[in-house]
Motif scaffolding. Structure first.
Motif, PDB file in Angstrom:
ATOM      1  N   THR A 150       1.056  -9.082 -13.276  1.00  0.00           N
ATOM      2  CA  THR A 150       1.948  -8.012 -13.734  1.00  0.00           C
ATOM      3  C   THR A 150       1.149  -6.872 -14.350  1.00  0.00           C
ATOM      4  O   THR A 150       1.419  -5.689 -14.084  1.00  0.00           O
ATOM      5  N   ARG A 196      -0.274  -4.719 -11.909  1.00  0.00           N
ATOM      6  CA  ARG A 196       0.756  -4.069 -11.101  1.00  0.00           C
ATOM      7  C   ARG A 196       0.640  -4.456  -9.623  1.00  0.00           C
ATOM      8  O   ARG A 196       0.757  -3.622  -8.719  1.00  0.00           O
ATOM      9  N   LYS A 228      10.347  -3.627  -4.416  1.00  0.00           N
ATOM     10  CA  LYS A 228      11.153  -3.273  -5.572  1.00  0.00           C
ATOM     11  C   LYS A 228      10.523  -3.639  -6.908  1.00  0.00           C
ATOM     12  O   LYS A 228      10.922  -3.113  -7.943  1.00  0.00           O
ATOM     13  N   THR A 229       9.604  -4.575  -6.921  1.00  0.00           N
ATOM     14  CA  THR A 229       9.090  -5.047  -8.204  1.00  0.00           C
ATOM     15  C   THR A 229       7.626  -5.447  -8.143  1.00  0.00           C
ATOM     16  O   THR A 229       7.141  -5.943  -7.110  1.00  0.00           O
ATOM     17  N   ASP A 230       6.937  -5.203  -9.245  1.00  0.00           N
ATOM     18  CA  ASP A 230       5.579  -5.712  -9.416  1.00  0.00           C
ATOM     19  C   ASP A 230       5.525  -6.605 -10.664  1.00  0.00           C
ATOM     20  O   ASP A 230       4.464  -6.781 -11.264  1.00  0.00           O
ATOM     21  N   VAL A 231       6.675  -7.137 -11.024  1.00  0.00           N
ATOM     22  CA  VAL A 231       6.752  -8.056 -12.172  1.00  0.00           C
ATOM     23  C   VAL A 231       6.705  -9.492 -11.656  1.00  0.00           C
ATOM     24  O   VAL A 231       7.490  -9.879 -10.785  1.00  0.00           O
TER      25      VAL A 231
END
Length: 303
Positions: free
Chosen positions: A49, A52, A58-61
């Motif tokens: 995370t 990144r 949609k997400t890099d979490v």
């Protein structure tokens, strides 16, 4: 990169076929490598995370569940649909690490295995070996060389390893002469001895040579020659033989005998075991037993 995950992370669809997504595949290899080295699911999720690293468009979490799904996914070793991203051995190591952490202890190792754990050496390169467990295998236990360049793996159950070590120790108990190392061959004097002898020759060339210096150099030569033989090992072997005379063959692994007799245990594929004794003698499976006299005779007959 997909907006949502319908196929496993690390793969994508091209021309109707599932293929490896190479950037994601590198992340998968990184996850397995770091997890085996000791990183937790939480550590890896936070690291990815922070960097990144995209999980989807949609997400890099990342979270522990996403990392755990990767660790648990056997598809990464390859199947009819999915090309392999990691080796099966890597997947097994990660599974073993996970199982050990879940139990918060090293998996079910008896006293004998715990005793020899730090004395197992690779028969290929001599580096220490690390014990692993894979519950999916018929033989669950294996040992892997800690040297990444070597990577030798020997699959042998704890019970078989203890039995083989016990049989080799019994062989020593029944023939204590095996503890006596072969005499070292000396083809010529070492550079140290040659230097000391040269100093004596130079001193003798003087009109009035120093008797004190010559005597000192002679003593130094004698000391050096003693060090270059295995006289110390021979003495240690004789002491060990007296200890062995008080031992008797065992049916089960004897921790006290192991501590007295064995320096290291060497493993080679497929499951060959060799003991290195405290007197620096190798005792291997399937080799004939020679006493000290036979060993000495063999040295004399060698080319």
């Amino acid at each position: 990169m997909k907006k949502t995950r319908f196929i496993p992370y690390g793969y994508t669809m091209r021309n109707g076929r599932t293929v490896i997504e190479h950037d994601e595949a590198d992340i998968i290899r990184y996850i397995f490598d770091e997890y085996i080295k000791g990183a937790s699911l939480k550590d890896l999720a936070e690291e990815l995370t922070a960097r990144r690293v995209p999980y989807t468009e949609k997400t890099d979490v990342w979270d522990k569940a996403r990392v755990a799904r990767i660790i648990d996914n056997a598809k990464y070793t390859g199947s009819d649909v999915y090309d392999p991203i990691i080796d099966e051995d890597i997947f097994e190591e990660a599974a073993a690490a996970k199982a050990a952490r879940q139990r918060n202890q090293i998996i079910n190792e008896c006293e004998g295995i715990a005793l020899m754990r730090d004395r197992i050496r690779c028969g290929v390169c001599g580096a220490p070996m690390v014990r692993h467990i894979c519950s999916k295998r018929k033989v669950k236990e294996s040992w892997t060389c800690a040297n990444d360049v070597c990577g030798c793996r020997v699959r042998i159950s704890d019970s078989d390893l203890l039995m083989k070590v016990t049989l080799l120790m019994n062989r020593i108990i029944e023939n204590a002469d095996l503890l006596v190392p072969k005499p070292k061959k000396r083809f010529k004097d070492s550079l140290t001895v040659q230097r000391l002898q040269g100093e004596i020759d130079d001193e003798l060339a003087h009109d009035q040579p120093s008797e004190k210096l010559i005597v000192t150099r002679i003593r130094e030569i004698a000391s050096q020659l003693y060090q270059e033989t295995n006289a110390k090992d021979q003495i240690a072997a004789r002491i060990a033989q007296k200890r062995v005379a008080l031992m008797s063959p065992q049916i089960e692994f004897n921790t006290a005998y192991f501590t007295d007799l064995v320096e290291n245990v060497v493993l080679e594929a497929p499951a060959r075991v060799t003991l290195i004794t405290k007197t620096d003698v190798n005792i291997s499976e399937g080799e004939p037993d020679y006493g000290s006299q036979e060993n000495t005779q063999e040295d004399g007959d060698a080319d």
